[in-house]
Design an enzyme around this catalytic site. Structure first.
Site, PDB file in Angstrom:
ATOM      1  N   HIS A  95       0.688  -1.299  -0.145  1.00 21.45           N
ATOM      2  CA  HIS A  95      -0.015  -0.050  -0.162  1.00 21.45           C
ATOM      3  C   HIS A  95       0.857   1.393  -0.106  1.00 21.45           C
ATOM      4  O   HIS A  95       2.064   1.424   0.703  1.00 21.45           O
ATOM      5  CB  HIS A  95      -0.961  -0.012   1.125  1.00 21.45           C
ATOM      6  CG  HIS A  95      -2.081  -0.965   1.256  1.00 21.45           C
ATOM      7  ND1 HIS A  95      -3.271  -0.885   0.570  1.00 21.45           N
ATOM      8  CD2 HIS A  95      -2.018  -2.342   1.689  1.00 21.45           C
ATOM      9  CE1 HIS A  95      -3.783  -2.054   0.663  1.00 21.45           C
ATOM     10  NE2 HIS A  95      -3.415  -2.684   1.144  1.00 21.45           N
ATOM     11  N   LYS A 165      24.430 -19.474   4.493  1.00 20.05           N
ATOM     12  CA  LYS A 165      25.364 -20.249   3.757  1.00 20.05           C
ATOM     13  C   LYS A 165      24.622 -20.668   2.264  1.00 20.05           C
ATOM     14  O   LYS A 165      23.675 -20.430   1.997  1.00 20.05           O
ATOM     15  CB  LYS A 165      26.074 -21.457   4.387  1.00 20.05           C
ATOM     16  CG  LYS A 165      24.955 -22.605   4.750  1.00 20.05           C
ATOM     17  CD  LYS A 165      25.706 -23.529   5.657  1.00 20.05           C
ATOM     18  CE  LYS A 165      24.981 -24.650   5.515  1.00 20.05           C
ATOM     19  NZ  LYS A 165      25.381 -26.073   6.006  1.00 20.05           N
TER      20      LYS A 165
END
Length: 169
Positions: A95, A165
């Site tokens: 919005h 990772k």
């Protein structure tokens, strides 16, 4: 009942499974109709909400877990072999809110497509925001909030999500 009422929303391309209480809420005042394209061997688990006026594509061998919410006013494309756990929220819309003199409700929206590539795993409670691409082989840890693109084979987690990772490490 919704399966019959909203049959025109769906385009089914092969074997699919749509469980009970999948709620479809098209935005009838929008310029474009809501479309849900289900490729072969897809599954919508129970108690899912799909709402908006855009296009959702669910790729082959992919599923969306129970209690998930998909808000699509532009486009959300989910690739092949994607696992979306329970209670995931994917939204291609925000919005507007900058004008302090106008109610946020009356300021309109901004949309940007969301792309979830092949072989991705979204953990329980993940939130994906507008304009994000999650590249192939990525894993998003439970309850992460993804606000930026996720590289191929990355494992991300946290709020906002950060790389933990890579899968090949």
């Amino acid at each position: 009942m919704n399966r019959i009422k909203y049959a025109s929303v769906f385009k089914i391309e092969g074997k699919t499974s749509i469980e009970k209480r999948v709620n479809i809420r098209p935005f009838f005042n929008a310029k474009t109709p809501l479309k849900v394209i289900l490729k072969n061997n897809t599954n919508l688990k129970h108690d899912i909400l799909i709402q908006g006026s855009g296009t959702l594509v669910l790729g082959e061998n992919s599923y969306i877990g129970s209690y998930s919410v998909i808000g699509v006013n532009s486009r959300i494309e989910i690739g092949k072999d994607v696992m979306i756990a329970n209670a995931v929220s994917i939204r291609d819309t925000d919005h507007n809110f900058k004008d302090l003199n106008v109610s946020m409700l009356k300021q309109g929206i901004q949309t940007e497509p969301v792309y979830i590539k092949d072989n991705v795993w979204l953990g329980h409670g993940v939130v994906i925001t507008k304009g994000v691409t999650i590249h192939s082989g990525a894993i998003v840890a439970a309850n992460a909030v993804v606000t930026k693109d996720v590289p191929e084979n990355a494992i991300v987690g946290g709020v906002p999500a950060k790389i933990i990772k890579y899968r090949n490490e």
